[in-house]
Design a protein around this motif. Structure first.
Motif, PDB file in Angstrom:
ATOM      1  N   GLN A   1     -42.735 -24.609 -25.283  1.00 20.85           N
ATOM      2  CA  GLN A   1     -43.650 -23.506 -25.570  1.00 20.85           C
ATOM      3  C   GLN A   1     -44.976 -23.656 -24.835  1.00 20.85           C
ATOM      4  N   THR A   2     -45.435 -24.880 -24.691  1.00 17.81           N
ATOM      5  CA  THR A   2     -46.757 -25.126 -24.105  1.00 17.81           C
ATOM      6  C   THR A   2     -46.712 -25.486 -22.625  1.00 17.81           C
ATOM      7  N   ALA A   3     -45.528 -25.518 -22.041  1.00 13.04           N
ATOM      8  CA  ALA A   3     -45.388 -26.000 -20.660  1.00 13.04           C
ATOM      9  C   ALA A   3     -46.229 -25.203 -19.671  1.00 13.04           C
ATOM     10  N   ALA A   4     -46.249 -23.875 -19.822  1.00  8.40           N
ATOM     11  CA  ALA A   4     -46.931 -23.033 -18.838  1.00  8.40           C
ATOM     12  C   ALA A   4     -48.430 -23.293 -18.808  1.00  8.40           C
ATOM     13  N   PHE A   5     -49.061 -23.407 -19.966  1.00 10.05           N
ATOM     14  CA  PHE A   5     -50.502 -23.652 -19.887  1.00 10.05           C
ATOM     15  C   PHE A   5     -50.840 -25.125 -19.709  1.00 10.05           C
ATOM     16  N   ARG A   6     -49.918 -26.034 -20.036  1.00  9.83           N
ATOM     17  CA  ARG A   6     -50.163 -27.441 -19.721  1.00  9.83           C
ATOM     18  C   ARG A   6     -50.179 -27.653 -18.210  1.00  9.83           C
TER      19      ARG A   6
ATOM     20  N   GLU B   1     -51.520 -25.817 -16.165  1.00 13.72           N
ATOM     21  CA  GLU B   1     -52.858 -25.454 -15.711  1.00 13.72           C
ATOM     22  C   GLU B   1     -53.907 -26.482 -16.144  1.00 13.72           C
ATOM     23  N   LEU B   2     -53.478 -27.458 -16.946  1.00 13.79           N
ATOM     24  CA  LEU B   2     -54.404 -28.451 -17.493  1.00 13.79           C
ATOM     25  C   LEU B   2     -53.913 -29.858 -17.142  1.00 13.79           C
ATOM     26  N   GLU B   3     -53.707 -30.097 -15.876  1.00 14.05           N
ATOM     27  CA  GLU B   3     -53.107 -31.352 -15.423  1.00 14.05           C
ATOM     28  C   GLU B   3     -53.989 -32.568 -15.706  1.00 14.05           C
ATOM     29  N   ASP B   4     -55.282 -32.349 -15.882  1.00 16.35           N
ATOM     30  CA  ASP B   4     -56.189 -33.458 -16.179  1.00 16.35           C
ATOM     31  C   ASP B   4     -56.267 -33.756 -17.672  1.00 16.35           C
ATOM     32  N   PHE B   5     -55.522 -33.025 -18.489  1.00 14.44           N
ATOM     33  CA  PHE B   5     -55.452 -33.265 -19.928  1.00 14.44           C
ATOM     34  C   PHE B   5     -54.226 -34.129 -20.224  1.00 14.44           C
ATOM     35  N   GLU B   6     -54.333 -34.948 -21.262  1.00  5.82           N
ATOM     36  CA  GLU B   6     -53.207 -35.754 -21.741  1.00  5.82           C
ATOM     37  C   GLU B   6     -52.777 -35.221 -23.101  1.00  5.82           C
ATOM     38  N   PHE B   7     -51.484 -34.874 -23.236  1.00  6.25           N
ATOM     39  CA  PHE B   7     -50.975 -34.282 -24.468  1.00  6.25           C
ATOM     40  C   PHE B   7     -50.032 -35.259 -25.176  1.00  6.25           C
ATOM     41  N   GLU B   8     -50.323 -35.542 -26.441  1.00  8.75           N
ATOM     42  CA  GLU B   8     -49.480 -36.431 -27.238  1.00  8.75           C
ATOM     43  C   GLU B   8     -48.898 -35.637 -28.408  1.00  8.75           C
ATOM     44  N   TYR B   9     -47.571 -35.596 -28.500  1.00  8.11           N
ATOM     45  CA  TYR B   9     -46.894 -34.779 -29.501  1.00  8.11           C
ATOM     46  C   TYR B   9     -46.484 -35.627 -30.701  1.00  8.11           C
ATOM     47  N   VAL B  10     -46.713 -35.081 -31.883  1.00  9.74           N
ATOM     48  CA  VAL B  10     -46.347 -35.755 -33.128  1.00  9.74           C
ATOM     49  C   VAL B  10     -45.353 -34.883 -33.875  1.00  9.74           C
ATOM     50  N   GLN B  11     -44.159 -35.403 -34.091  1.00  8.03           N
ATOM     51  CA  GLN B  11     -43.094 -34.616 -34.716  1.00  8.03           C
ATOM     52  C   GLN B  11     -43.111 -34.775 -36.237  1.00  8.03           C
ATOM     53  N   GLY B  12     -42.836 -33.695 -36.935  1.00  2.90           N
ATOM     54  CA  GLY B  12     -42.724 -33.751 -38.388  1.00  2.90           C
ATOM     55  C   GLY B  12     -41.523 -34.577 -38.809  1.00  2.90           C
ATOM     56  N   THR B  13     -41.472 -34.909 -40.086  1.00  2.98           N
ATOM     57  CA  THR B  13     -40.383 -35.744 -40.600  1.00  2.98           C
ATOM     58  C   THR B  13     -39.604 -35.068 -41.724  1.00  2.98           C
TER      59      THR B  13
ATOM     60  N   HIS C   1     -46.766 -15.238 -17.878  1.00  2.00           N
ATOM     61  CA  HIS C   1     -47.569 -16.064 -16.974  1.00  2.00           C
ATOM     62  C   HIS C   1     -49.067 -15.786 -17.112  1.00  2.00           C
ATOM     63  N   ALA C   2     -49.452 -14.526 -17.071  1.00  2.00           N
ATOM     64  CA  ALA C   2     -50.872 -14.195 -17.130  1.00  2.00           C
ATOM     65  C   ALA C   2     -51.489 -14.615 -18.456  1.00  2.00           C
ATOM     66  N   GLU C   3     -50.744 -14.393 -19.539  1.00  2.46           N
ATOM     67  CA  GLU C   3     -51.250 -14.745 -20.866  1.00  2.46           C
ATOM     68  C   GLU C   3     -51.425 -16.256 -21.000  1.00  2.46           C
ATOM     69  N   MET C   4     -50.436 -17.010 -20.543  1.00  2.00           N
ATOM     70  CA  MET C   4     -50.518 -18.463 -20.661  1.00  2.00           C
ATOM     71  C   MET C   4     -51.634 -19.032 -19.776  1.00  2.00           C
ATOM     72  N   LYS C   5     -51.831 -18.432 -18.639  1.00  2.00           N
ATOM     73  CA  LYS C   5     -52.909 -18.869 -17.749  1.00  2.00           C
ATOM     74  C   LYS C   5     -54.268 -18.630 -18.415  1.00  2.00           C
ATOM     75  N   LYS C   6     -54.412 -17.497 -19.088  1.00  2.00           N
ATOM     76  CA  LYS C   6     -55.650 -17.186 -19.795  1.00  2.00           C
ATOM     77  C   LYS C   6     -55.881 -18.157 -20.947  1.00  2.00           C
ATOM     78  N   ILE C   7     -54.825 -18.477 -21.686  1.00  2.00           N
ATOM     79  CA  ILE C   7     -54.959 -19.415 -22.802  1.00  2.00           C
ATOM     80  C   ILE C   7     -55.394 -20.783 -22.277  1.00  2.00           C
ATOM     81  N   ALA C   8     -54.815 -21.207 -21.160  1.00  2.00           N
ATOM     82  CA  ALA C   8     -55.208 -22.480 -20.566  1.00  2.00           C
ATOM     83  C   ALA C   8     -56.694 -22.486 -20.223  1.00  2.00           C
ATOM     84  N   GLN C   9     -57.164 -21.388 -19.672  1.00  2.00           N
ATOM     85  CA  GLN C   9     -58.580 -21.265 -19.320  1.00  2.00           C
ATOM     86  C   GLN C   9     -59.455 -21.381 -20.572  1.00  2.00           C
ATOM     87  N   LEU C  10     -59.031 -20.727 -21.646  1.00  2.00           N
ATOM     88  CA  LEU C  10     -59.804 -20.755 -22.894  1.00  2.00           C
ATOM     89  C   LEU C  10     -59.763 -22.142 -23.553  1.00  2.00           C
TER      90      LEU C  10
END
Length: 284
Positions: A19-24, A26-38, A267-276
């Motif tokens: 779900q987050t791949a497109a805006f991630r 655009e944020l290559e300098d960010f580090e994303f750590e995912y925590v899964q529910g149990t 694409h356009a929406e995800m790019k905008k979200i990344a910017q925000l």
């Protein structure tokens, strides 16, 4: 920039990464750590993304009918933040936003004079934000005398936990042999609906109460920079709008999409979200 990521109710890390791949991207300098529910989630496919992963196990972070489950999820996430942090921000979706907000609010209430770098997150991104839950011990004078049967809270919980897609169970039903809608209904009906002295309703098991934070009663509870990505056409107050009202207006940014309770896309929406997201992080 290190970001903690919390998926929605009835999802998993793999789906949230998709779900987050497109805006991630655009944020290559960010580090994303995912925590899964149990907490296993057995509900039938409800979105574009769960349909794409018909056999993947789905999870939530807590059982919303059990105070101990809610408190344990908060405690576990606080411990994870201590061990794996610090995190600059949190990126959360739907059910995950409630847990993220609960952590932020709990820290603010317990440590009102903490400095920005002492908080769990310096900023937060809420996508389809769900109003966070408040669990509290029952004490004398907590309630008025009013106890309600078949209340609005019970009806709402029933519509969420016992709707057709939930009772059908997913295609891989054999993996969820212990799933019993009747047991969920019995668990729900064992809770009493009572009215707090401040006027809001809560569900009680006799020892603890569960209610929602309320901006009209509690005021603004989150003063860090926040980004609220939500569907403006959503009629349920608790699916986005109320989350914004719990946050400091001068620190909040809103972006509206048109995909209902599902994840924003295009694409356009995800790019905008990344910017925000980047702009929100820079304000922190």
């Amino acid at each position: 920039m290190k970001i903690l990521c919390l998926h929605g109710r009835g999802s998993n890390n793999e789906i949230f990464q998709l779900q987050t791949a497109a805006f991630r991207a655009e944020l290559e300098d960010f580090e994303f750590e995912y925590v899964q529910g149990t907490v296993p989630h057995t509900e039938g496919n409800w979105s574009l993304y769960t349909t794409a992963f018909p056999k993947a196990p789905l999870y939530g972070y807590y059982d919303p009918l059990r105070p101990s489950s809610i408190q344990q999820a908060e405690d576990d996430l606080i411990q994870l933040i201590k061990e794996n942090g610090p995190f600059d921000g949190v990126l959360s979706y739907s059910g995950g936003t409630a847990l993220a907000a609960q952590i932020i609010i709990r820290n603010a209430l317990e440590n009102p004079f903490s400095l920005p770098d002492e908080r769990p997150f310096r900023f937060a991104v809420f996508i389809n934000g769900v109003t966070p839950l408040k669990v509290f011990p029952i004490e004398e004078g907590t309630f008025t005398e009013m106890t309600m049967e078949n209340s609005a809270l019970v009806k709402e919980a029933s519509s969420l936990l016992l709707r057709d897609s939930a009772t059908r169970v997913r295609k891989n039903k054999n993996e969820f042999e212990d799933y019993d809608p009747a047991a969920i209904k019995a668990e729900l009906m064992a809770l009493e609906t009572k009215t707090l002295t401040d006027g809001r309703l809560c569900l009680s098991d006799g020892k603890y109460g569960i209610t929602r934070y309320d901006s009209g009663i509690d005021g603004i509870l989150m003063d860090i920079p926040t980004l609220h990505v939500r569907c403006a056409e959503e009629e349920d107050f608790h699916h986005g709008l109320h989350m914004t009202q719990l946050c400091e207006p001068d620190q909040s940014t809103e972006y509206h999409h048109h995909n209902g309770e599902d994840f924003p896309r295009g694409h356009a929406e995800m790019k905008k979200i990344a910017q925000l997201i980047r702009e929100t992080a820079e304000r922190a």
